[in-house]
Design an enzyme around this catalytic site. Structure first.
Site, PDB file in Angstrom:
ATOM      1  N   SER A  11       0.816  -1.211   0.000  1.00 37.28           N
ATOM      2  CA  SER A  11       0.000   0.000   0.000  1.00 37.28           C
ATOM      3  C   SER A  11       0.857   1.272   0.000  1.00 37.28           C
ATOM      4  O   SER A  11       1.496   1.594  -0.986  1.00 37.28           O
ATOM      5  CB  SER A  11      -0.952  -0.045   1.196  1.00 37.28           C
ATOM      6  OG  SER A  11      -1.919   0.958   1.119  1.00 37.28           O
ATOM      7  N   ASP A  21       9.961   5.943 -10.267  1.00 33.06           N
ATOM      8  CA  ASP A  21       9.558   6.591 -11.522  1.00 33.06           C
ATOM      9  C   ASP A  21      10.246   7.932 -11.720  1.00 33.06           C
ATOM     10  O   ASP A  21      10.526   8.327 -12.857  1.00 33.06           O
ATOM     11  CB  ASP A  21       8.037   6.773 -11.562  1.00 33.06           C
ATOM     12  CG  ASP A  21       7.311   5.476 -11.884  1.00 33.06           C
ATOM     13  OD1 ASP A  21       7.994   4.436 -12.031  1.00 33.06           O
ATOM     14  OD2 ASP A  21       6.069   5.498 -12.003  1.00 33.06           O
ATOM     15  N   LYS A  72      -0.739  -4.178  -3.085  1.00 31.74           N
ATOM     16  CA  LYS A  72      -2.026  -3.680  -2.593  1.00 31.74           C
ATOM     17  C   LYS A  72      -2.200  -2.260  -3.134  1.00 31.74           C
ATOM     18  O   LYS A  72      -1.791  -1.289  -2.519  1.00 31.74           O
ATOM     19  CB  LYS A  72      -2.052  -3.711  -1.072  1.00 31.74           C
ATOM     20  CG  LYS A  72      -3.455  -3.730  -0.476  1.00 31.74           C
ATOM     21  CD  LYS A  72      -4.032  -2.344  -0.377  1.00 31.74           C
ATOM     22  CE  LYS A  72      -5.395  -2.367   0.275  1.00 31.74           C
ATOM     23  NZ  LYS A  72      -5.987  -1.023   0.386  1.00 31.74           N
TER      24      LYS A  72
END
Length: 450
Positions: free
Chosen positions: A306, A317, A331
């Site tokens: 999560s 990224d 998740k």
């Protein structure tokens, strides 16, 4: 449309209680029946409704014991919601109360993040400095008995209720671990208060920070911890290891704020996308990197879920950090909790998380840039961790923020534990294979930067 509904009701009039139950379900029917296509959808809807009412009637008439309507309808709603995905759940009043207590931190518990898998309750990860952590509970452990009661057939909520209790009371849980015979662990419940951030200065000016869960004040704690490490290293850090292993997540804002501390350019940290406008949101970073772009490694594993995946995905990224370890849990969905009448509640998935490069985290996880096996240095054996991920789940993952302590209270708690815990923690880090590899990489990157 109303006339067409009446025609269909008349068509299925022999179905027991169809007319009564239609009043409960009719809002789910297609809004328009102007076209043939819409009429076909509406007819299919009533056929499905007929199947429901026929089954309901058979149970009422044939089941070995008489079942009241409230129980039947509650079970029907639970099945409808739980069939959506592993995280959506219909909560009865007691379960709703338990969930709210979980969010406030006013409960006695063990300190584990769990899910339901097959006929057992599976540990996603133990939370640092909790009874379960100190008792040696590991990610991947399966709980098969709670105080002698078989877990088989229990719901996750029933298992949680049994494990919770008054602080200071004891509980025995039977653990099934890979490559080991079942064994019993006796644990004393405590009030769970999590110190979410710990930091140590390693050799050569390498900072190490461990985040065990994401709470609202976590970014503030992290900033203060890094500032302290800089002061211990004569005002600067050459590099940083951010350890998110076995971090089950927490509040979204905590993850966004932590990511924001390390990003020096404006851009997306994470965004959510769902069917309704309110579930679509973008979280943007502010300029300003507290490490001045010093080399950084983020450690993740199967227990990173999560909010941990949001941070790892954002830094990956943006090419701000190298991610090391194993693929994270996966998740990547957003749950909304709705209060219903009579004390009932509905926890339902309303959106998915996406990284800045439009990658969905859900059931995929974050792939590390450098994969490492889960081994330890010295004579210790390789950890036996069952490979469990979001795509394996059958129950729902409890990841709510279990404490509402203020930043000051958490800092005081951290300070009170520092002297007794620091030496143990540093000893563990010296034997940690992941840390060794991260340190070696950071030393090389620091040399290249210079």
């Amino acid at each position: 449309m109303n006339n067409y509904i009446m025609i269909l009701l008349n068509k299925f009039k022999n179905s027991t209680l169809l007319v009564i139950i239609t009043a409960f379900f009719v809002l789910s029917a297609p809004a328009s029946a102007d076209s043939n296509k819409e009429k076909e959808k509406l007819e299919a809807f009533f056929k499905d409704l007929k199947a429901f009412t026929v089954t309901y009637s058979k149970i009422k008439g044939l089941y070995v014991e008489e079942i009241d309507n409230k129980k039947l309808f509650t079970n029907a709603i639970k099945g409808m919601v739980s069939g959506l995905d592993p995280h959506s759940v219909y909560l009865e009043p007691k379960e709703q109360k338990t969930l709210l207590e979980s969010a406030s931190g006013k409960f006695g518990g063990l300190g584990i993040v769990i899910t339901k898998k097959d006929d057992a309750i599976q540990v996603i990860s133990p939370i640092d400095d909790t009874p379960a952590y100190r008792a040696g509970i590991q990610a991947g452990d399966k709980i098969i008995k709670i105080d002698g009661k078989l877990v088989r057939g229990m719901t996750l909520e029933e298992g949680v209720s049994l494990m919770r209790g008054k602080a200071g009371t004891n509980i025995s849980i039977t653990i099934l671990r890979k490559n080991a015979k079942p064994f019993v662990v006796k644990i004393t419940r405590e009030i769970i208060t999590i110190v979410s951030v710990k930091g140590f200065l390693l050799e050569d000016g390498i900072g190490y920070v461990r985040i065990s869960s994401f709470q609202s004040p976590t970014a503030n704690l992290l900033e203060k911890t890094i500032q302290r490490l800089k002061e211990e290293n004569d005002g600067d850090l050459n590099s940083l290891i951010l350890d998110l292993r076995n971090n089950p997540g927490g509040v979204l804002n905590g993850a966004v704020d932590v990511s924001n501390l390390f990003l020096d350019d404006k851009g997306i940290i994470v965004y959510t996308k769902g069917r309704i406008p309110g579930s679509n949101a973008k979280f943007i970073s502010d300029a300003g990197d507290i490490l001045d772009n010093s080399p950084m490694v983020v450690l993740i594993n199967k227990g990173s879920a999560s909010a941990s995946e949001i941070v790892a995905g954002a830094l990956q990224d943006h090419k701000r950090a190298i991610i090391m370890g194993s693929t994270s849990f996966g998740k990547g969905s957003v749950q909304t909790i709705l209060a219903l009448k009579g004390g009932y509640g509905l926890k339902i998935t309303t959106a998915r998380y996406y990284t800045p490069n439009d990658r969905s985290i859900q059931a995929k996880g974050i792939e590390p840039d450098i994969k490492l096996k889960n081994i330890k240095l010295g004579d210790e054996k390789e950890d036996s961790i069952t490979e469990t991920s979001e795509s394996d789940l059958e129950g729902h993952l409890e990841i709510e923020d279990p404490t509402k302590l203020s930043t000051k209270e958490i800092l005081n708690a951290q300070e009170s534990k520092k002297s007794e815990e620091n030496k143990k923690a540093l000893d563990r880090l010296e034997k940690d294979y992941f840390i060794l590899q991260a340190r070696n990489l950071l030393k090389a990157l620091t040399v290249l930067k210079k």
